[in-house]
Design an enzyme around this catalytic site. Structure first.
Site, PDB file in Angstrom:
ATOM      1  N   ASN A  93       0.799  -1.235   0.000  1.00  0.00           N
ATOM      2  CA  ASN A  93       0.000   0.000   0.000  1.00  0.00           C
ATOM      3  C   ASN A  93       0.829   1.280   0.000  1.00  0.00           C
ATOM      4  OD1 ASN A  93      -2.498   1.678   0.722  1.00  0.00           O
ATOM      5  ND2 ASN A  93      -1.129   2.029   2.467  1.00  0.00           N
ATOM      6  N   TYR A 158       2.722   9.748 -11.382  1.00  0.00           N
ATOM      7  CA  TYR A 158       1.831   9.018 -10.466  1.00  0.00           C
ATOM      8  C   TYR A 158       0.900   8.071 -11.231  1.00  0.00           C
ATOM      9  CZ  TYR A 158      -1.502   8.114  -6.701  1.00  0.00           C
ATOM     10  OH  TYR A 158      -2.317   7.493  -5.788  1.00  0.00           O
ATOM     11  N   LYS A 162       0.789   3.876 -11.345  1.00  0.00           N
ATOM     12  CA  LYS A 162      -0.398   3.082 -10.998  1.00  0.00           C
ATOM     13  C   LYS A 162      -0.868   2.211 -12.169  1.00  0.00           C
ATOM     14  CE  LYS A 162      -0.723   4.440  -6.696  1.00  0.00           C
ATOM     15  NZ  LYS A 162      -0.411   3.518  -5.581  1.00  0.00           N
TER      16      LYS A 162
END
Ligand code: NAD
Length: 250
Positions: A93, A158, A162
């Protein structure tokens, strides 16, 4: 009803606050032994004290491995197995975000984001998979993001990281299924955590205005999805990217 994660041992990276801390709480509530990981000893032990205060009888522990370093992660995971006998669930995470415009983006910013958001997932997943293969199965869960579907208008590193999380999730599900290891990701929308609090209001408000459910997610909304995927209720779910985003299109 029997707790959903009874007798399970789980590691949660980025477990000191935000989504990760909510996952730690949820897993503890459902009977798991949880080792929360932070980037520093100080934040990890502080989060451990907080969770112990709330759940005095819970089996919880803290660690602060360097997540991009094979030896550091392997040592931490081996210590967990020595102490608790097995490692059933890994929640990858920990993550950072950036908003730098593309034409100003530096190579070092790019390296930083890929190092934590992607490389550390590879390193942790591999160390966990070695253990899970030997013990006959396990669950690996990753934190993706709604931006892995749509990209975002600034801070390209970012969403790029992802999209890679999704690729890693789907590929590992295919490769590790034979060892009874399930691999899934949760893709949160906009969640009320420090990461979002750091964004300027003029950036965040227009996003909230476009959320059909009319609010940001609470960290608990996301933790519930992790709980489902970690539990045997999802025994036949693997290779899935589960969106928990209030139907937002960003
Ligand atoms: P947060 O900033 O509140 O927490 C981040 C966690 O990552 C902290 O526990 C921190 O200790 C850890 N971390 C940061 N740098 C680290 C490093 N170098 N080494 C080890 N650990 C490190 O953020 P959050 O919102 O809870 O984010 C958690 C995850 O959720 C991230 O992967 C993020 O990309 C993802 N996410 C967040 C949102 C959101 O709206 N908050 C939306 C989609 C996805």
């Amino acid at each position: 009803m029997k707790p959903l994660l009874e007798h399970k041992v789980a590691v949660v990276t980025g477990g000191t606050r935000g989504i990760g801390y909510a996952v730690v709480r949820k897993f503890v509530e459902e009977g798991a032994t949880v080792i929360l990981c932070g980037s520093r000893e100080e934040t990890a032990t502080k989060a451990l004290a907080r969770i112990k205060e709330e759940f005095p009888t819970a089996e919880v522990d803290a660690a602060w491995p360097r997540l991009n370093d094979r030896e550091s992660v392997r040592k931490t995971f081996d210590d967990i197995v020595k102490r608790y006998g097995h490692l059933d669930i890994l929640v990858n995470n920990a993550g950072i975000s950036q908003r730098t415009a593309f034409l100003e983006y530096t190579v070092s910013e790019y390296d930083d984001i890929m190092d934590l958001n992607v490389k550390s997932l590879f390193v942790c997943a591999q160390a966990a998979a070695e253990i899970m293969k030997a013990q006959g199965g396990g669950v690996i869960l990753n934190t993706s993001s709604v931006v892995s579907l749509y990209g975002q208008t600034t801070g390209f590193g970012y969403p790029t990281s992802k999209f890679a999380v999704n690729g890693l999730t789907k590929s590992l599900a295919r490769e590790l299924g034979a060892y009874h290891i399930r691999v899934n990701a949760v893709a949160p929308g906009v969640v009320k955590t420090d990461m979002v609090a750091a964004l300027p209001k003029e950036v965040i408000q227009p996003v909230i205005d476009r959320i059909p459910m009319g609010r940001m997610a609470e960290a608990d909304d996301i933790a519930n999805a992790f709980l489902y995927l970690a539990s045997d209720m999802a025994a036949y779910v693997s290779g899935e990217i589960l969106s928990v985003d209030g139907a937002v299109v960003i």
